[in-house]
Design a protein around this motif. Structure first.
Motif, PDB file in Angstrom:
ATOM      1  N   ARG A  36       0.826  -1.166  -0.062  1.00  0.00           N
ATOM      2  CA  ARG A  36       0.071  -0.141   0.165  1.00  0.00           C
ATOM      3  C   ARG A  36       0.881   1.196   0.113  1.00  0.00           C
ATOM      4  NH1 ARG A  36      -3.900  -2.704  -1.707  1.00  0.00           N
ATOM      5  NH2 ARG A  36      -5.214  -3.743  -0.208  1.00  0.00           N
ATOM      6  N   GLN A  39       2.228   1.450  -3.682  1.00  0.00           N
ATOM      7  CA  GLN A  39       1.271   2.102  -4.471  1.00  0.00           C
ATOM      8  C   GLN A  39       0.859   3.389  -4.087  1.00  0.00           C
ATOM      9  OE1 GLN A  39      -1.605  -0.679  -3.189  1.00  0.00           O
ATOM     10  NE2 GLN A  39      -1.086  -2.471  -4.697  1.00  0.00           N
ATOM     11  N   THR A  79      -6.112   5.625  -7.968  1.00  0.00           N
ATOM     12  CA  THR A  79      -5.391   4.665  -7.180  1.00  0.00           C
ATOM     13  C   THR A  79      -5.274   5.320  -5.493  1.00  0.00           C
ATOM     14  OG1 THR A  79      -3.985   3.881  -8.759  1.00  0.00           O
ATOM     15  CG2 THR A  79      -2.952   3.922  -6.751  1.00  0.00           C
ATOM     16  N   GLU A 106      -9.207  -3.665  -5.986  1.00  0.00           N
ATOM     17  CA  GLU A 106      -7.743  -3.967  -6.456  1.00  0.00           C
ATOM     18  C   GLU A 106      -7.547  -4.598  -7.789  1.00  0.00           C
ATOM     19  OE1 GLU A 106      -5.557  -5.949  -3.440  1.00  0.00           O
ATOM     20  OE2 GLU A 106      -6.483  -4.938  -2.138  1.00  0.00           O
ATOM     21  N   ASN A 109      -8.049  -1.560 -10.485  1.00  0.00           N
ATOM     22  CA  ASN A 109      -6.674  -0.815 -10.354  1.00  0.00           C
ATOM     23  C   ASN A 109      -5.613  -1.265 -11.361  1.00  0.00           C
ATOM     24  OD1 ASN A 109      -6.421   1.845  -8.770  1.00  0.00           O
ATOM     25  ND2 ASN A 109      -7.332   0.561  -7.343  1.00  0.00           N
ATOM     26  N   TYR A 113      -4.143   0.332 -14.844  1.00  0.00           N
ATOM     27  CA  TYR A 113      -2.923   0.266 -14.878  1.00  0.00           C
ATOM     28  C   TYR A 113      -2.161  -0.277 -16.095  1.00  0.00           C
ATOM     29  CZ  TYR A 113      -1.696   3.507 -11.274  1.00  0.00           C
ATOM     30  OH  TYR A 113      -1.592   4.605 -10.569  1.00  0.00           O
ATOM     31  N   GLU A 148       3.270  -0.150 -11.019  1.00  0.00           N
ATOM     32  CA  GLU A 148       2.106   0.011 -10.335  1.00  0.00           C
ATOM     33  C   GLU A 148       1.308  -1.191 -10.677  1.00  0.00           C
ATOM     34  OE1 GLU A 148       0.545   1.580  -7.929  1.00  0.00           O
ATOM     35  OE2 GLU A 148       1.307   3.904  -7.977  1.00  0.00           O
ATOM     36  N   LEU A 151       2.450  -4.105  -8.705  1.00  0.00           N
ATOM     37  CA  LEU A 151       2.319  -3.974  -7.212  1.00  0.00           C
ATOM     38  C   LEU A 151       0.501  -4.351  -6.947  1.00  0.00           C
ATOM     39  CD1 LEU A 151       3.993  -0.582  -6.344  1.00  0.00           C
ATOM     40  CD2 LEU A 151       4.579  -3.199  -5.549  1.00  0.00           C
ATOM     41  N   TRP A 152      -0.332  -3.765  -8.023  1.00  0.00           N
ATOM     42  CA  TRP A 152      -1.820  -4.044  -7.774  1.00  0.00           C
ATOM     43  C   TRP A 152      -1.924  -5.504  -8.128  1.00  0.00           C
ATOM     44  CZ3 TRP A 152      -4.935  -1.539  -5.143  1.00  0.00           C
ATOM     45  CH2 TRP A 152      -4.685  -0.005  -5.137  1.00  0.00           C
TER      46      TRP A 152
END
Length: 189
Positions: A36, A39, A79, A106, A109, A113, A148, A151-152
């Motif tokens: 988090r 992100q 985000t 999630e 997102n 991206y 990103e 990460l998501w």
């Protein structure tokens, strides 16, 4: 009286399992918190880079910024708001939190991206020339969009694993607000 080694010999798996379950729970929370933070930070980086490129188009050229840049502006704002919802709602309004809604937030997102960095990289590859700080900012925007996305995807996998491993359970608290006990039916005479 038994010694510690004798007790551990009789129940060799009791202590490690207990510690392992708590360690997995805490390590998962720490990993999600780290994701988090990353992100959130990279969301501001993508927002700044996209805003820089969009500002260059608005100020120095006669054309509006490409839709890909506008999309990444939107996704970075989405985000920042998503992280606020994902971290704030379970703590401050747990009654309104639903794990499947969090999972869909999630996943959306990650999908946004993915679409954003693919579209911007396609635009960048079709440019006849690319030089200067604006071009470097757009290239960096693609790179941070990829980070990103990854990460998501990682947080989506962790969340889905937790949801499908534990299952979705609402609390069995049937008590009314303010601690008033529920009404009981009276027996018929």
């Amino acid at each position: 009286m038994t010694t510690g080694t004798h007790r551990d010999a009789r129940y060799p798996q009791r202590i490690p399992r207990l510690l392992q379950s708590h360690a997995n729970m805490y390590s998962s929370n720490i990993v999600v918190l780290g994701l988090r933070v990353a992100q959130f930070t990279l969301g501001f980086v993508v927002l700044g880079l996209s805003a820089y490129v969009a500002n260059w188009y608005n100020v120095d050229t006669m054309s509006p910024p490409p839709a890909q840049i506008d999309w990444l502006l939107f996704v970075s704002l989405f985000t920042i708001i998503s992280i606020g919802v994902l971290e704030g709602v379970p703590k401050f309004a747990p009654r309104f939190f639903h794990p499947y809604a969090a999972l869909s937030l999630e996943f959306s997102n990650a999908l946004f991206y993915f679409a954003g960095f693919i579209a911007l990289s396609t635009l960048m590859s079709n440019l006849p020339f690319c030089r200067g700080s604006v071009c470097s900012a757009a290239r960096a925007d693609v790179a941070f969009g990829i980070f990103e996305f990854l990460l998501w995807v990682a947080s989506t996998i962790i969340t889905s694993r937790d949801i499908f491993k534990k299952g979705f359970r609402r609390s069995n608290n049937t008590q009314a607000p303010l601690g008033v006990p529920p009404m009981k039916e009276a027996l018929a005479p």
